[in-house]
Design an enzyme around this catalytic site. Sequence first.
Site: not given
Length: 483
Positions: A159, A360
Amino acid sequence: MGFFSAFLCLILCSFENEFALAARDTKPHPLPHTTHTVEVKSLLPPTTCSPSTKGHNNNKASSVLKVVHKHGPCSKFHKSSKTSTTTCDEKYHAQILKQDQARVNSIHSRLNHNNNKDPLTQSAATTLPAKSGDVIGSGNYIVTVSLGTPAKQLSLIFDTGSDLTWTQCRPCLGSCYTQSEPIFDPSLSTSYKTISCTTAACIQLSSLGVKQSCFDSTCLYTAGYGDMSFSIEVFGSEKLTLTPTDVFDGFLFGCGLDNEGFFNGSAGLLGLGRSNISIVEQTANKYNRFFSYCLPSTSCSPGYLRFGKGGGSSNAVKFTTLSTVSQGDPYYSLNVTEINVGGTKLPISASVFSRGTIIDSGTVITRLPPTAYSALRAAFLQAMMSYPLTEGVFDILDTCYNFSSFKTVSYPSISFVFGDGLTQDLDATGIFYVVSVDQVCLAFTENKDDSQGGIIGNVQQKRLKVVYDVAGGRVGFAPAGCP
Ligand SMILES: *[C@@H]1O[C@H](CO)[C@@H](O)[C@H](O)[C@H]1NC(C)=O
Ligand SMILES: *[C@@H]1O[C@H](CO)[C@@H](O)[C@H](O)[C@H]1NC(C)=O
Ligand SMILES: *[C@@H]1O[C@H](CO)[C@@H](O)[C@H](O)[C@H]1NC(C)=O
Ligand SMILES: *[C@@H]1O[C@H](CO)[C@@H](O)[C@H](O)[C@H]1NC(C)=O
C-alpha cells in the site's frame, strides 16, 4: 538563375512546410494512431495462472517480490472451485468497489483535515480521533515477506497510501480475522522487541495520525479506519526478510492484537507511504528510497514489487515531479494538468486539477474532479459511439458497454498529461473495468465536488512499470512492465 532559385525554393520551401506541419503535429489533435484495437477476449481474465516472468531473481542493488491479486487464483486466498469456469474474481466486484469508496472517503477526509490545519487549530487537531484511515481493506495486491527468527512467511497488502507496516499477532486479545498463513507469534521469535514509550520512534507515531498510548511502558497504538472499526497494535521491532539476501534487523512494525475483519485474507499491510516510518524510509540505506512495481493486467497473472534500482529497461521510464506534501502525509502526489482522450486535450482548465492528484496502489477506480470526469466521459462516449451502452451494475461505474457480440473493439487512447510535460498513455486494461463481457465499464468516476483532489487508482496503473524515485523527487512510468 531565376529558374534555379525557384527550383531551390520549391524544394526548400516544401521542406520547410513539412517541418511546419511536423511541428504542428506535436499539438494534440485527433490522429488515427490514438485509437487502439484489442481483442475483446484479451480484456477478460483467463482462469489459469500464467507463470511469472519476473521471478525472485536478485542482484545486490534490488530485491524483487512477486505481486498477486488478492482474489486471483495465483493467490493463496483463492479457494478454487472445481465447477467454476468463469473469470477469476467475479464474485468480489461488489465488495471491492464498496471498500474502494470507503478508502477514497478516508483519503479525502485526511487530506481535508491537513489542508484545514492552521496554527490555531493545530493543537486541537492532534487530539482528534485517529484517522490513519488510509488502510481500508481494498488494497487488492499482495506480496509475501518474512518476519522474525526463525522467519515466518506473511502475505501483506502492499500500500503506497499508508506508512505503518503491520500484521496480526498472537495472542489475539480482541479478535483476529481469518488469514491463510499462521498468525505471527512474537513469543516464538528470538528477534522480536517491543518499543519503549519514551523513544522517539514511539512519540513520532502521533504525528502520523494514529493514537499512541502506553501499557507497562510498552508503546501501543490504535488505528481507526473510515468505516468506524479500529485495531490495537503493539509497536515492535523485528527482523524483516524480503528475500534471502535482503534482511533488515530492527524493522519497526505494528503487532495487531485486536483487528476487525476488514482485511480478511491477507496477514496485514506493507506500508510504502512517504513518512519516515514506512518501509521505504526504513530501508533507505540499502535501496536509497527507490522502488518500482507492476500491477498485472488480470487477477490471474503476476506482477512484481522491486526495492532498489536495477532490473533493466530503465531508459524507457519517463519521469514526472513528485509534489511536496504536508508533514506526516503518506501520499504520493503528482501534478496532472490535462487529460487527453484519443490524442485530443479535453477542454478542462488546469485549475480544476489544482488540488493535486495522488497516485495510490490501494484505490481501485481513478477519481477525478467532476468537471474533469464529465469532459472525459463525454469524449469517451463520442469515441465509443459504435458500441452498445448497457446499464451499469455498480453505481460508481456509469459508462458501461456490452461487448458480447464483438470480437475486437477499438477504443480511444487515454493519457494523463503532467505539468512538466510528460504525457502518459494508459494500457487498455487500465481504461476498462471488466465485470463480464456484457459489462465492460469506463474505470473512472467523479469526486463529490471539484475541491477534492484526484486519485490515480490501481486499474489505471495496470501493466505500467511505475517507478518511485523518492530521493530524486520523481515518479516514472514505462509501458508493458508485466503481463
Ligand atoms: C522520523 O522523524 C521523527 C521526527 O522528525 C523522528 O523523531 C523519528 O526518530 C524518525 N523515525 C525514524 C524511524 O527514522
Ligand atoms: C472472512 O473469511 C472467513 C473464511 O473464509 C469467512 O467465513 C468470513 O465470513 C469472512 N469475514 C468477512 C468479514 O468477510
Ligand atoms: C448483450 O448483447 C448480446 C448480443 O447482442 C445480447 O444477447 C445480451 O442480452 C446483451 N446483454 C445485456 C446484459 O444487455
Ligand atoms: C503544475 O504544473 C503547472 C504547469 O507547468 C505549473 O504552472 C504549476 O505550478 C504546477 N503545480 C505544482 C503544484 O507543481
